[in-house]
Design a protein around this motif. Sequence first.
Motif, PDB file in Angstrom:
ATOM      1  N   LEU A  80      61.398 -86.130 -40.648  1.00 46.08           N
ATOM      2  CA  LEU A  80      62.122 -86.596 -41.822  1.00 46.08           C
ATOM      3  C   LEU A  80      62.194 -85.523 -42.904  1.00 46.08           C
ATOM      4  O   LEU A  80      63.268 -85.260 -43.477  1.00 46.08           O
ATOM      5  N   LEU A  81      61.069 -84.884 -43.186  1.00 43.93           N
ATOM      6  CA  LEU A  81      61.029 -83.878 -44.242  1.00 43.93           C
ATOM      7  C   LEU A  81      61.885 -82.659 -43.890  1.00 43.93           C
ATOM      8  O   LEU A  81      62.560 -82.094 -44.753  1.00 43.93           O
ATOM      9  N   GLY A  82      61.851 -82.256 -42.621  1.00 45.55           N
ATOM     10  CA  GLY A  82      62.670 -81.125 -42.211  1.00 45.55           C
ATOM     11  C   GLY A  82      64.149 -81.391 -42.408  1.00 45.55           C
ATOM     12  O   GLY A  82      64.894 -80.537 -42.904  1.00 45.55           O
ATOM     13  N   MET A  83      64.592 -82.587 -42.046  1.00 45.19           N
ATOM     14  CA  MET A  83      65.994 -82.959 -42.229  1.00 45.19           C
ATOM     15  C   MET A  83      66.382 -82.977 -43.697  1.00 45.19           C
ATOM     16  O   MET A  83      67.438 -82.462 -44.086  1.00 45.19           O
ATOM     17  N   LEU A  84      65.524 -83.562 -44.530  1.00 40.59           N
ATOM     18  CA  LEU A  84      65.822 -83.631 -45.961  1.00 40.59           C
ATOM     19  C   LEU A  84      65.895 -82.246 -46.583  1.00 40.59           C
ATOM     20  O   LEU A  84      66.750 -81.981 -47.451  1.00 40.59           O
ATOM     21  N   LEU A 129      54.286 -74.312 -45.977  1.00 39.79           N
ATOM     22  CA  LEU A 129      54.601 -73.063 -45.289  1.00 39.79           C
ATOM     23  C   LEU A 129      55.966 -73.142 -44.615  1.00 39.79           C
ATOM     24  O   LEU A 129      56.750 -72.186 -44.660  1.00 39.79           O
ATOM     25  N   ALA A 130      56.271 -74.271 -43.993  1.00 35.91           N
ATOM     26  CA  ALA A 130      57.564 -74.427 -43.327  1.00 35.91           C
ATOM     27  C   ALA A 130      58.716 -74.302 -44.317  1.00 35.91           C
ATOM     28  O   ALA A 130      59.801 -73.820 -43.960  1.00 35.91           O
ATOM     29  N   LEU A 131      58.495 -74.720 -45.559  1.00 29.27           N
ATOM     30  CA  LEU A 131      59.503 -74.594 -46.605  1.00 29.27           C
ATOM     31  C   LEU A 131      59.972 -73.147 -46.743  1.00 29.27           C
ATOM     32  O   LEU A 131      61.166 -72.881 -46.917  1.00 29.27           O
ATOM     33  N   VAL A 132      59.039 -72.209 -46.655  1.00 34.02           N
ATOM     34  CA  VAL A 132      59.360 -70.788 -46.797  1.00 34.02           C
ATOM     35  C   VAL A 132      60.320 -70.345 -45.706  1.00 34.02           C
ATOM     36  O   VAL A 132      61.272 -69.598 -45.958  1.00 34.02           O
ATOM     37  N   VAL A 133      60.100 -70.827 -44.480  1.00 33.53           N
ATOM     38  CA  VAL A 133      60.906 -70.402 -43.340  1.00 33.53           C
ATOM     39  C   VAL A 133      62.215 -71.174 -43.257  1.00 33.53           C
ATOM     40  O   VAL A 133      63.287 -70.588 -43.078  1.00 33.53           O
ATOM     41  N   LEU A 171      60.694 -83.454 -52.974  1.00 33.72           N
ATOM     42  CA  LEU A 171      61.755 -83.474 -51.965  1.00 33.72           C
ATOM     43  C   LEU A 171      62.246 -84.895 -51.734  1.00 33.72           C
ATOM     44  O   LEU A 171      63.461 -85.141 -51.695  1.00 33.72           O
ATOM     45  N   PHE A 172      61.320 -85.838 -51.585  1.00 35.21           N
ATOM     46  CA  PHE A 172      61.707 -87.236 -51.397  1.00 35.21           C
ATOM     47  C   PHE A 172      62.518 -87.735 -52.599  1.00 35.21           C
ATOM     48  O   PHE A 172      63.536 -88.413 -52.436  1.00 35.21           O
ATOM     49  N   PHE A 173      62.079 -87.401 -53.791  1.00 37.01           N
ATOM     50  CA  PHE A 173      62.741 -87.887 -55.004  1.00 37.01           C
ATOM     51  C   PHE A 173      64.140 -87.306 -55.143  1.00 37.01           C
ATOM     52  O   PHE A 173      65.114 -88.038 -55.343  1.00 37.01           O
ATOM     53  N   LYS A 174      64.253 -85.977 -54.995  1.00 37.58           N
ATOM     54  CA  LYS A 174      65.535 -85.315 -55.194  1.00 37.58           C
ATOM     55  C   LYS A 174      66.515 -85.639 -54.077  1.00 37.58           C
ATOM     56  O   LYS A 174      67.636 -86.091 -54.318  1.00 37.58           O
ATOM     57  N   ALA A 175      66.100 -85.378 -52.841  1.00 36.57           N
ATOM     58  CA  ALA A 175      67.000 -85.579 -51.710  1.00 36.57           C
ATOM     59  C   ALA A 175      67.290 -87.058 -51.480  1.00 36.57           C
ATOM     60  O   ALA A 175      68.427 -87.443 -51.196  1.00 36.57           O
ATOM     61  N   GLY A 176      66.242 -87.894 -51.610  1.00 35.29           N
ATOM     62  CA  GLY A 176      66.430 -89.319 -51.418  1.00 35.29           C
ATOM     63  C   GLY A 176      67.383 -89.911 -52.450  1.00 35.29           C
ATOM     64  O   GLY A 176      68.278 -90.697 -52.115  1.00 35.29           O
ATOM     65  N   LYS A 177      67.214 -89.524 -53.687  1.00 38.75           N
ATOM     66  CA  LYS A 177      68.099 -90.009 -54.748  1.00 38.75           C
ATOM     67  C   LYS A 177      69.529 -89.570 -54.509  1.00 38.75           C
ATOM     68  O   LYS A 177      70.474 -90.360 -54.664  1.00 38.75           O
ATOM     69  N   ASP A 178      69.694 -88.321 -54.104  1.00 41.47           N
ATOM     70  CA  ASP A 178      71.041 -87.798 -53.869  1.00 41.47           C
ATOM     71  C   ASP A 178      71.720 -88.512 -52.708  1.00 41.47           C
ATOM     72  O   ASP A 178      72.903 -88.857 -52.775  1.00 41.47           O
ATOM     73  N   MET A 179      70.973 -88.755 -51.634  1.00 38.60           N
ATOM     74  CA  MET A 179      71.555 -89.415 -50.469  1.00 38.60           C
ATOM     75  C   MET A 179      71.923 -90.861 -50.776  1.00 38.60           C
ATOM     76  O   MET A 179      72.967 -91.359 -50.337  1.00 38.60           O
ATOM     77  N   LEU A 180      71.072 -91.538 -51.543  1.00 32.23           N
ATOM     78  CA  LEU A 180      71.395 -92.920 -51.934  1.00 32.23           C
ATOM     79  C   LEU A 180      72.640 -92.966 -52.818  1.00 32.23           C
ATOM     80  O   LEU A 180      73.485 -93.870 -52.664  1.00 32.23           O
TER      81      LEU A 180
END
Length: 346
Positions: free
Chosen positions: A42-46, A188-192, A328-337
Motif C-alpha cells: 500500500l505504501l509503495g503504491m501511494l 530507506l525505500a523512500l530514497v530509492v 504519506l497516508f494523510f497527503k496521498a489519502g486526502k488527495d485520492m479521496l
Amino acid sequence: MGYLGAVIGAGFASGQEIVQFFVVYGAYGFKGALLAGGLFALLGMLLIYTAHKEGIDNYQEMLTYFLGTRWGVLVDFMLTFFLFLGISTMLAASGAVFYEHLYLSKVSGIISACLLVIIFLITGRKGLFLSYNLLVPVKLMFLVFITAYAAFIFKADQMEVYTSFMIYEEAGFWLVSSFLYVAYNFALALVVLTEYRAVTSPLTGMAGAAMGGIVLGMLIVFTYRALGNFLPHVMYYQVPMLFIAGNINIKVKYVYTVVLWLGILTTALANAYGFALRFSRLTSLNYQFCLLLCIVMAVPLSLFSFSDLVGRIYPAFGFLGLVIIWALFFKAGKDMLEQIYYNIRK
C-alpha cells in the motif's frame, strides 16, 4: 527491483531483523508478518502515485511536500543521519559473514563491501539502477527457494523440544513491532523509489511497487516460518539464516552466503547513494568525493557488533519512519479521496 533491493538487506537476509521484530512474538509474529506485507504494498503504491502527481523525483522534495519546509528539513537531516548509520550497519554485516561463516577476518569483509559499493556507485543513479537490475533478481531467486524449503519442507524435529522453554516478548507489542519494522524500512525505500519516478509511468510504477510489497510480505512469512523451525538456536546467532542453511546442506550454506552478500550490497548501495547525494548537494562538493568520504567515515562504527547495531539503531529510526508514513497516508489519502469525490460529482 528497487523496492526489493532497498528493503532486503543484510538485516533481512541474515534473519536478524525477522527474529527481533517477528519471531520473538511467537504466533503473533505471523500476524505481524502479514500486516507488514500489506503495508509495504500500500505504501509503495501511494508513494509512486504522489511522486508522479507532484513531479517529484528525489526524497528531499518528497519530504518537503509531506511535512512542509521547516519540518521537512528536520526530518531530512535525521533521515540523512540514518542513511549514514545504515552504511555502517551493512559494512558490519559483511564483517559478521566473513568472520562467523567464512572464517576470515571481520576487517576483510568490511573492506570488500566498501570496494564493491564504490565500484557500483561511482557513476551515480545509473550505477544504482544497473546494480539492482543485475543483483536483485539473482538474490530473490535463491532467497525464495531456500527460505521456502526451510519453512515448509525441511524438518528439524530434534529442535522442537526446546521451544517449550522459550520466553517470548510481550504479545501485545507485536502490532507496534510490525509497524516499526515497516516504518524504518520504508524510510530507506523512500530514497530509492522516488528516483524511479523519472523512468516509469504512473501505472507501471504503482504496479511495480505493489508487486514489490507483496513479494516482501511473502518473504517475511517464509523467513519467519523457517526461523521458527530452528528455535531456540537461531536466537544466538548474528546471522541465523546461515545457521539454518548449514543444517540443510553445506552447499546450501555457501549459496546462502552469496545471497546474504547480495542483500548487504543492495542495501548498502541505497544507503550510500542517498547519503552521498545529499551530502554533495548540502556542501556543493563533488558527488564522487562525497561517496568516498562517507564510506571512509562509516568504517569505524562498522567495527561494532552487527546484531547490536540492528537492535539499537533500527527501532529508534523506526519512529522517524512512522512520521513519514503518517504524512504519506494523510497527503496521498486526502488527495485520492478528493479525486474520487470530484469524479463522482462530475
